[in-house]
Every structure is written in C-alpha cells, then in structure tokens.
Motif scaffolding. Structure first.
Motif, PDB file in Angstrom:
ATOM      1  N   GLU A  12       0.821  -1.211   0.220  1.00  0.00           N
ATOM      2  CA  GLU A  12       0.624   0.158  -0.261  1.00  0.00           C
ATOM      3  C   GLU A  12       0.788   1.118   0.385  1.00  0.00           C
ATOM      4  OE1 GLU A  12      -3.849   1.964   2.578  1.00  0.00           O
ATOM      5  OE2 GLU A  12      -2.952   0.700   3.084  1.00  0.00           O
TER       6      GLU A  12
ATOM      7  N   TYR B 126      -2.309  -6.960  -4.467  1.00  0.00           N
ATOM      8  CA  TYR B 126      -3.629  -5.820  -4.563  1.00  0.00           C
ATOM      9  C   TYR B 126      -5.309  -6.379  -3.141  1.00  0.00           C
ATOM     10  CZ  TYR B 126      -7.212  -2.933  -6.157  1.00  0.00           C
ATOM     11  OH  TYR B 126      -7.987  -1.726  -6.869  1.00  0.00           O
ATOM     12  N   SER B 127      -5.184  -7.604  -3.535  1.00  0.00           N
ATOM     13  CA  SER B 127      -6.565  -7.815  -2.626  1.00  0.00           C
ATOM     14  C   SER B 127      -6.182  -7.391  -1.260  1.00  0.00           C
ATOM     15  CB  SER B 127      -7.006  -9.552  -2.516  1.00  0.00           C
ATOM     16  OG  SER B 127      -5.675  -9.777  -2.134  1.00  0.00           O
TER      17      SER B 127
ATOM     18  N   ARG C 141      -7.441  -3.814  -1.028  1.00  0.00           N
ATOM     19  CA  ARG C 141      -8.320  -3.255  -1.682  1.00  0.00           C
ATOM     20  C   ARG C 141      -9.581  -2.544  -1.399  1.00  0.00           C
ATOM     21  NH1 ARG C 141     -10.847  -4.242  -7.132  1.00  0.00           N
ATOM     22  NH2 ARG C 141     -12.564  -3.874  -7.331  1.00  0.00           N
TER      23      ARG C 141
ATOM     24  N   LEU D 282      -8.977   1.285   0.076  1.00  0.00           N
ATOM     25  CA  LEU D 282      -9.619   2.192  -0.855  1.00  0.00           C
ATOM     26  C   LEU D 282     -10.467   2.693  -0.599  1.00  0.00           C
ATOM     27  CD1 LEU D 282      -7.202   0.529  -3.634  1.00  0.00           C
ATOM     28  CD2 LEU D 282      -6.443   2.008  -1.824  1.00  0.00           C
TER      29      LEU D 282
ATOM     30  N   SER E  73     -10.904   6.515  -6.191  1.00  0.00           N
ATOM     31  CA  SER E  73     -10.444   6.367  -7.632  1.00  0.00           C
ATOM     32  C   SER E  73      -9.599   7.742  -8.435  1.00  0.00           C
ATOM     33  CB  SER E  73     -12.044   5.412  -8.199  1.00  0.00           C
ATOM     34  OG  SER E  73     -11.628   5.833  -9.718  1.00  0.00           O
TER      35      SER E  73
ATOM     36  N   ILE F 175      -5.799  -6.251 -11.079  1.00  0.00           N
ATOM     37  CA  ILE F 175      -7.298  -6.558 -11.620  1.00  0.00           C
ATOM     38  C   ILE F 175      -7.792  -7.305 -12.218  1.00  0.00           C
ATOM     39  CG2 ILE F 175      -7.606  -4.950 -10.037  1.00  0.00           C
ATOM     40  CD1 ILE F 175      -9.045  -3.146 -11.335  1.00  0.00           C
TER      41      ILE F 175
ATOM     42  N   LYS G  48     -12.136  -6.522 -13.249  1.00  0.00           N
ATOM     43  CA  LYS G  48     -13.221  -6.616 -12.633  1.00  0.00           C
ATOM     44  C   LYS G  48     -13.468  -4.632 -12.759  1.00  0.00           C
ATOM     45  CE  LYS G  48     -10.639  -9.659  -9.270  1.00  0.00           C
ATOM     46  NZ  LYS G  48     -10.224 -10.021  -7.859  1.00  0.00           N
TER      47      LYS G  48
ATOM     48  N   THR H  29     -11.673   0.767  -8.170  1.00  0.00           N
ATOM     49  CA  THR H  29     -12.669   0.989  -6.854  1.00  0.00           C
ATOM     50  C   THR H  29     -13.430   2.926  -7.541  1.00  0.00           C
ATOM     51  OG1 THR H  29     -10.366   2.638  -7.022  1.00  0.00           O
ATOM     52  CG2 THR H  29     -10.669   0.518  -5.930  1.00  0.00           C
TER      53      THR H  29
END
Length: 274
Positions: A40, A105-106, A109, A112, A116, A240, A243, A246
């Motif tokens: 992060e 990233y998961s 995520r 966040l 975006s 990602i 998908k 964000t």
C-alpha cells in the motif's frame, strides 16, 4: 599522513534549509496506509508522485498556452518539450505499479473504499487543456465546489490546440471562422479548413518552421498521452484483470474505450494527404 576524512558539514545559514524549502516534513509525512498490506505504501507514493508530475505539466502547459496566445512560439516549444519528458516519467511509473500482484492488491483493496484515479481533478484539467472537454466529468466532484469551479473555468477556456489554431489565423493562414469562434466548452471537431492550413505548413516547413515545430510538439504530446493511457490500461489489467475499478469505475473497459480518443485530429489526418 594527511587526513582524508570528510570535513564536517557547515552549520546551516539563516534562511530556508533543504527540508524546509521543499516542505519535506509535510510531503514525507503524507503517506497514511489504511491497511497492513506491504504494497500500500508503493500504491500511495506512485499516485502522489504522479499528481506532482501532473501539477508540473499543467504549470508548463498553461505557460505554453499563454506564450502561443502572445505569438511567442519558441518559449512554448521549450515548455512543451519539457512536458514530453514529464510524460515519460508518468509512463514509466506504471512499470513500478505493475509490480503489485493481484494477491497484494486484494489485501488493500477494501481500504481504498470509493476512491479512484477517476476522481483526479488534475488529470481532468490536463484533458481539458488538451481539448478533451466533457462537462459531465465535473459531476464527479459534486462534494467539492471549489474543484468544480476550477474545472468549469478550465472547461470554458480555449485549449492549447484552440490557441494554436488562432495563431495560424494571425499568421495569415486561412482558418474557418467557426473553428475560431466556437463554444470552447464543447469538444473540438475536425475541420477541413484547419486541416488545409496545417497541410500548407507541412508542405513548406522552411517557410513556416516555428509553426511546423509547434505541430510536431502537439503530436508528441498526444502520442505520449495515449501511451500513458495504454500503460495505465495494462497495469490495471495485470493487477485486477477485468473487475470493476474502485469508486465504481468500469476499470479496464473504460480505459480501453478512451485510448482511441484524439485531441488534434487534423495533425493526424494531414499525414494522409501529404
């Protein structure tokens, strides 16, 4: 034997220090990860650094726009060349971001939330500066009236390309009135008359060298902007997949759709007719 030890650093004189001048305590203290995910910090720094580069690009592009309006083309060319190098920094940042794996990233995520990159007002200012005008993009900042006012002002101003076209007219080239006197809040539409003016310049670069160089600098800006967009697409695709992004953004499909947007259509079309 003569001592080769480094001398002690001199005490700072009165006035700003390196850290105070650059506001390093504020800048280096502005990273606040919201999860325990190791990556992060990388995610935050990449985006903060990108916003700083965009801020500098906007500074240079605004000065270039003013120089073109004042018929001072050489300074504008220098500023636009600098923006090209700034764009290279932005493009290369995607390589670093792409080291984040889907598993990495998961872990962050959820932290966040609704944030975006789609909400970057500076990115939108840069698009407006280059002529990609879309008033609906201002609605993204519904909760920030000061940003909306800034964007509305940018939307209503002539783009960098509008100023370049006006310069052609002042130099005696035939430019249709509807390309000069138009609603600048609307996206620019390709004009056969403007294309003919650029064609004349490209056919005789020795006579119109500064305008020819200006056209090529505009092509460079657009080309690098598209590469930046493509790099963003591939980085997000790698991290990602397909998908949704964000903040409810469409993610990869949206990025793929905007890659083909053209800012300066005549400068591409003129290559076909030469």
């Amino acid at each position: 034997m003569e001592s080769r030890e480094s001398p002690e650093p001199a005490p700072p004189r009165s006035g700003p220090t390196y850290g105070s001048y650059l506001r390093l305590p504020e800048i280096l203290g502005a990273q606040f990860p919201l999860s325990d995910a190791h990556d992060e910090m990388l995610f935050i720094v990449i985006h903060q650094a990108s916003e700083l580069w965009i801020k500098l690009a906007l500074h240079e592009l605004e000065a270039a726009r003013q120089s073109i309006r004042a018929d001072r083309v050489p300074p504008a060319l220098k500023m636009m060349a600098r923006v090209g190098l700034i764009q290279q920094q932005l493009i290369q940042s995607w390589d670093v971001l792409s080291t984040i794996t889907p598993a990495d990233y998961s872990k962050m995520r959820a932290s966040l939330g609704g944030s975006s990159g789609f909400q970057s007002h500076q990115y939108r200012l840069m698009e407006f500066m280059l002529g990609n005008k879309n008033a609906r993009m201002i609605d993204v900042h519904e909760g920030a009236p000061e940003l909306q006012a800034l964007l509305r002002d940018a939307l209503a101003r002539p783009s960098l390309y509008d100023e370049a076209i006006a310069l052609l007219a002042r130099r005696g080239l035939s430019v249709p009135a509807d390309a000069l006197e138009r609603d600048f809040t609307q996206p620019y539409q390709a004009s056969p008359g403007v294309e003919a003016a650029w064609a004349r310049i490209y056919a005789d670069p020795d006579r119109y060298w500064d305008l020819y160089d200006l056209a090529e600098k505009l092509v460079d800006l657009e080309g690098r902007f598209q590469i930046w967009r493509f790099g963003h697409l591939k980085a997000i695709e790698r991290i990602i997949g397909f998908k949704r992004g964000t903040g409810g953004s469409a993610g990869v499909p949206y990025l793929a759709a905007v890659i083909n947007q053209v800012f300066f259509p005549e400068l591409l079309n003129v290559r076909i007719v030469l």
